[in-house]
Design a protein around this motif. Structure first.
Motif: not given
Length: 301
Positions: A76-77, A63-70
């Protein structure tokens, strides 16, 4: 003239609630600075098993990895930035909010969401443990199984991370002597059948460092005391809010939302003991980011 600001929204803490607030703010075209003292999802990374979070995440690290990706997607925006730093003060003013960092920097924005969550209780925070020579105990939820195998381990408290740790390490060759107070008795139901545990209901525990490790004297109601020596003592006594100076703190140690400055919002576990579910914290963080957005729309409209 309006003062120059670092962002529309400052977010203190990059856990589930903080990241949810940042993502929501960015989706509303607000600029956001996220301030984190460690790393994104730092506390999550030590959670070995998840069962109450939608999305199929089975571990905290995933889940932490997913938060980093979010966050990376919204960075990037161009609407989110992540800043490493320790926040030492939050202050709301009529026209802005200020977040002061340990290194002397002061960030300003229209509003701030503080989502610093909770931290582990120390012996000095509970009445049933006396450990004058031990200021802090390593928390069970951060313990690596390999470091505990073959050692004599005492766990103080039967809080929920005990069951989580055991589920995350089903093959770990460990034995824990778990000393817990009456208030934790109901929490032992989910772990009572695990042969790796020795569960001991106590009234008071005294922990003293000795050359062999630690001497622990446990007192039971109506049956005197017994002493054991352990190689390691781990804390599992519960948690308390990780309060940032400048927040209004209630009698229970948590930060009631309605008593904060209007430009300072609290989210997630910082609000109260009943908030301590990851999925709930994420939803609450997103909700917190909506409030300054709608307030700004009302002013602009």
């Amino acid at each position: 003239m309006s003062p120059t600001r670092d962002a529309d929204l400052l977010v203190v803490g990059a856990g589930p609630a903080g990241v949810a607030a940042a993502v929501m703010a960015s989706s509303l075209r607000m600029t956001c600075v996220v301030v984190e003292a460690e790393e994104v999802g730092a506390k999550l990374r030590a959670i070995g098993a998840l069962e109450n979070v939608p999305g199929g995440w089975s571990t905290g690290a995933a889940l932490a990895g997913a938060l980093v990706g979010d966050l990376a997607r919204h960075q990037g925006l161009g609407r989110v930035s992540v800043l490493s730093g320790c926040v030492v003060r939050v202050a709301g003013h009529d026209d802005r909010v200020e977040v002061a960092l340990e290194d002397g920097r002061v960030l300003t924005a229209s509003a701030a969401v503080v989502a610093t969550g909770v931290t582990a209780l120390a012996p000095e925070d509970v009445s049933w443990v006396e450990a004058r020579e031990v200021r802090r105990l390593p928390p069970l939820w951060r313990a690596a199984a390999g470091d505990l195998e073959g050692r004599r381990v005492v766990v103080l408290g039967a809080d929920r991370p005990l069951g989580t740790w055991l589920r995350a390490h089903p093959q770990a060759k460990v034995h824990f002597d778990v000393l817990f107070p009456e208030a934790d008795r109901y929490k032992t139901d989910e772990v009572a059948d695990d042969p790796r545990l020795g569960l001991d209901l106590v009234e008071r525990v005294t922990v003293t460092p000795v050359p062999e490790g630690f001497s622990i004297t446990a007192r039971r109601r109506g049956s005197g005391a017994h002493t054991l020596v352990a190689d390691a003592v781990l804390g599992n006594m519960g948690s308390k809010p990780a309060v940032v100076p400048g927040l209004v703190v209630g009698a229970d140690g948590y930060c009631p939302p309605d008593e904060q400055h209007p430009r300072v919002l609290v989210a997630g576990d910082l609000k109260g003991a009943r908030m301590q579910r990851i999925a709930v914290a994420m939803g609450d963080g997103a909700r917190a980011a909506l409030e300054p957005y709608y307030r700004a729309q009302a002013v602009l409209g």
